[in-house]
Design a protein around this motif. Sequence first.
Motif, PDB file in Angstrom:
ATOM      1  N   TYR A 252      14.178  21.893  10.857  1.00 40.78           N
ATOM      2  CA  TYR A 252      13.010  21.436  10.409  1.00 40.78           C
ATOM      3  C   TYR A 252      12.734  19.949  10.107  1.00 40.78           C
ATOM      4  O   TYR A 252      13.633  19.415   9.497  1.00 40.78           O
ATOM      5  N   GLU A 253      12.006  19.363  10.966  1.00 46.32           N
ATOM      6  CA  GLU A 253      11.606  17.733  10.798  1.00 46.32           C
ATOM      7  C   GLU A 253      10.495  17.945   9.540  1.00 46.32           C
ATOM      8  O   GLU A 253       9.412  18.233   9.935  1.00 46.32           O
ATOM      9  N   ILE A 254      10.614  17.403   8.547  1.00 50.84           N
ATOM     10  CA  ILE A 254       9.764  17.161   7.405  1.00 50.84           C
ATOM     11  C   ILE A 254       8.844  15.825   7.736  1.00 50.84           C
ATOM     12  O   ILE A 254       7.976  15.840   7.645  1.00 50.84           O
ATOM     13  N   LEU A 255       9.807  14.775   7.913  1.00 48.24           N
ATOM     14  CA  LEU A 255       9.102  13.484   8.040  1.00 48.24           C
ATOM     15  C   LEU A 255       9.954  12.587   9.011  1.00 48.24           C
ATOM     16  O   LEU A 255      11.348  12.843   8.727  1.00 48.24           O
ATOM     17  N   ASN A 256       9.309  12.041  10.184  1.00 43.07           N
ATOM     18  CA  ASN A 256      10.297  11.197  10.968  1.00 43.07           C
ATOM     19  C   ASN A 256       9.561   9.962  11.507  1.00 43.07           C
ATOM     20  O   ASN A 256       8.513  10.023  12.333  1.00 43.07           O
ATOM     21  N   ILE A 257       9.891   8.877  10.774  1.00 42.42           N
ATOM     22  CA  ILE A 257       9.322   7.644  11.075  1.00 42.42           C
ATOM     23  C   ILE A 257      10.423   6.859  11.827  1.00 42.42           C
ATOM     24  O   ILE A 257      11.301   6.505  10.808  1.00 42.42           O
ATOM     25  N   ASP A 258      10.547   6.429  13.092  1.00 41.21           N
ATOM     26  CA  ASP A 258      11.518   6.044  13.784  1.00 41.21           C
ATOM     27  C   ASP A 258      12.297   5.021  12.942  1.00 41.21           C
ATOM     28  O   ASP A 258      11.945   3.920  12.831  1.00 41.21           O
ATOM     29  N   LYS A 259      13.519   5.199  12.654  1.00 40.28           N
ATOM     30  CA  LYS A 259      14.526   4.607  11.915  1.00 40.28           C
ATOM     31  C   LYS A 259      14.179   4.061  10.671  1.00 40.28           C
ATOM     32  O   LYS A 259      14.716   3.272  10.071  1.00 40.28           O
ATOM     33  N   VAL A 260      13.175   4.469  10.052  1.00 37.76           N
ATOM     34  CA  VAL A 260      12.525   3.995   8.687  1.00 37.76           C
ATOM     35  C   VAL A 260      13.046   4.936   7.857  1.00 37.76           C
ATOM     36  O   VAL A 260      13.465   4.775   6.730  1.00 37.76           O
ATOM     37  N   ILE A 261      12.448   6.163   8.182  1.00 41.89           N
ATOM     38  CA  ILE A 261      12.820   7.375   7.278  1.00 41.89           C
ATOM     39  C   ILE A 261      12.747   8.602   8.115  1.00 41.89           C
ATOM     40  O   ILE A 261      12.106   8.702   9.145  1.00 41.89           O
ATOM     41  N   TYR A 262      13.854   9.589   7.790  1.00 43.46           N
ATOM     42  CA  TYR A 262      13.979  10.701   8.747  1.00 43.46           C
ATOM     43  C   TYR A 262      14.229  11.895   7.524  1.00 43.46           C
ATOM     44  O   TYR A 262      15.569  11.860   6.898  1.00 43.46           O
ATOM     45  N   ILE A 263      13.225  12.729   7.213  1.00 41.86           N
ATOM     46  CA  ILE A 263      13.767  13.822   6.411  1.00 41.86           C
ATOM     47  C   ILE A 263      13.771  15.225   7.106  1.00 41.86           C
ATOM     48  O   ILE A 263      12.622  15.389   7.703  1.00 41.86           O
ATOM     49  N   PHE A 264      14.748  15.813   7.190  1.00 44.63           N
ATOM     50  CA  PHE A 264      14.868  16.952   7.768  1.00 44.63           C
ATOM     51  C   PHE A 264      15.737  18.097   7.361  1.00 44.63           C
ATOM     52  O   PHE A 264      16.316  17.855   5.900  1.00 44.63           O
ATOM     53  N   TYR A 265      15.688  19.477   7.554  1.00 42.92           N
ATOM     54  CA  TYR A 265      16.540  20.460   7.088  1.00 42.92           C
ATOM     55  C   TYR A 265      16.893  21.365   8.295  1.00 42.92           C
ATOM     56  O   TYR A 265      16.644  21.489   9.240  1.00 42.92           O
ATOM     57  N   SER A 266      18.455  21.465   8.064  1.00 42.56           N
ATOM     58  CA  SER A 266      19.079  22.034   9.071  1.00 42.56           C
ATOM     59  C   SER A 266      20.037  23.022   8.306  1.00 42.56           C
ATOM     60  O   SER A 266      20.787  22.685   7.626  1.00 42.56           O
ATOM     61  N   LYS A 267      20.377  24.168   9.300  1.00 42.67           N
ATOM     62  CA  LYS A 267      21.084  25.236   8.764  1.00 42.67           C
ATOM     63  C   LYS A 267      22.061  25.770   9.723  1.00 42.67           C
ATOM     64  O   LYS A 267      21.541  25.957  10.908  1.00 42.67           O
ATOM     65  N   ARG A 268      23.480  25.402   9.685  1.00 36.08           N
ATOM     66  CA  ARG A 268      24.262  25.728  10.666  1.00 36.08           C
ATOM     67  C   ARG A 268      24.756  27.172  10.601  1.00 36.08           C
ATOM     68  O   ARG A 268      24.874  27.717   9.365  1.00 36.08           O
ATOM     69  N   ASN A 269      24.650  27.711  11.963  1.00 32.34           N
ATOM     70  CA  ASN A 269      25.046  29.277  11.912  1.00 32.34           C
ATOM     71  C   ASN A 269      25.892  29.291  13.076  1.00 32.34           C
ATOM     72  O   ASN A 269      25.711  29.596  14.090  1.00 32.34           O
ATOM     73  N   GLU A 270      27.346  29.530  12.675  1.00 28.04           N
ATOM     74  CA  GLU A 270      28.118  29.426  13.849  1.00 28.04           C
ATOM     75  C   GLU A 270      28.138  30.850  14.513  1.00 28.04           C
ATOM     76  O   GLU A 270      28.212  31.937  13.990  1.00 28.04           O
ATOM     77  N   VAL A 271      28.100  30.760  15.952  1.00 26.41           N
ATOM     78  CA  VAL A 271      28.082  31.842  16.931  1.00 26.41           C
ATOM     79  C   VAL A 271      29.274  31.763  18.005  1.00 26.41           C
ATOM     80  O   VAL A 271      29.976  30.619  18.044  1.00 26.41           O
ATOM     81  N   SER A 272      29.298  32.700  19.017  1.00 29.08           N
ATOM     82  CA  SER A 272      30.185  32.863  19.894  1.00 29.08           C
ATOM     83  C   SER A 272      29.810  31.871  21.173  1.00 29.08           C
ATOM     84  O   SER A 272      28.429  31.738  21.077  1.00 29.08           O
ATOM     85  N   ILE A 273      30.518  31.781  21.882  1.00 29.09           N
ATOM     86  CA  ILE A 273      29.987  30.795  23.062  1.00 29.09           C
ATOM     87  C   ILE A 273      29.169  31.691  24.075  1.00 29.09           C
ATOM     88  O   ILE A 273      28.147  31.291  24.504  1.00 29.09           O
ATOM     89  N   GLU A 274      29.310  32.889  24.090  1.00 26.80           N
ATOM     90  CA  GLU A 274      28.394  33.821  24.636  1.00 26.80           C
ATOM     91  C   GLU A 274      26.938  33.930  23.967  1.00 26.80           C
ATOM     92  O   GLU A 274      26.172  33.819  24.602  1.00 26.80           O
ATOM     93  N   ASP A 275      26.940  34.127  22.868  1.00 33.69           N
ATOM     94  CA  ASP A 275      25.707  33.893  21.985  1.00 33.69           C
ATOM     95  C   ASP A 275      24.926  32.675  22.303  1.00 33.69           C
ATOM     96  O   ASP A 275      23.851  32.686  22.441  1.00 33.69           O
TER      97      ASP A 275
END
Length: 187
Positions: A144-167
């Motif tokens: 989720y990108e909450i706020l993105n002002i190019d190179k000034v401020i970038y607020i985001f949320y990322s959740k990593r979920n490891e899967v297989s190469i097939e998935d």
Amino acid sequence: MEGLLYQIFITIIIVINIISIIKLKKDIKNKSLVILVYFFTWIFSKNALQCIFCISSMFTLIITGFIENKFNKIIYILITMFFVFFSIPLLFVYLLIFGTRIDKEWGINDIYDDMHYYCENNYEVYSFSKGAMDKFHFSIGKHYEILNIDKVIYIFYSKRNEVSIEDYNNYLNTHNCRLVDEIHKSK
């Protein structure tokens, strides 16, 4: 969080914190315990600025409280010796973890740009590796990108979920996904 505004904000917080510790040094109780907490939390910092905050706070407390009692002196000397003795390996590990970007979170430094996609419904699909001694890993997770002002401020949320190469391949083939580099180049 990333960006110039974030860097300025955290730098101001670090300076205010150092000044506060110096001014309130007599009111701070259990300095040795606080220093030990900072000693162990800098290891788990999410980016270089958080690491600098912990280390600067720890050393400010060490410097301001050195003459208080013998137990504190022992803790202070041991921690200072640790940093002096292991300064070169710590610098090497610091650069491996955080790289040269001061605000980049360490958990996303390992993503391969040519295998990084944003997909429908706020999904992110990418491949990552910790380097030459590690294999490729694949992730399908929320972004989720909450706020993105190019190179000034970038607020985001990322959740990593490891899967297989097939998935990973199956998800890319069955969903509407765009390469992140192409998205940024089109802006």
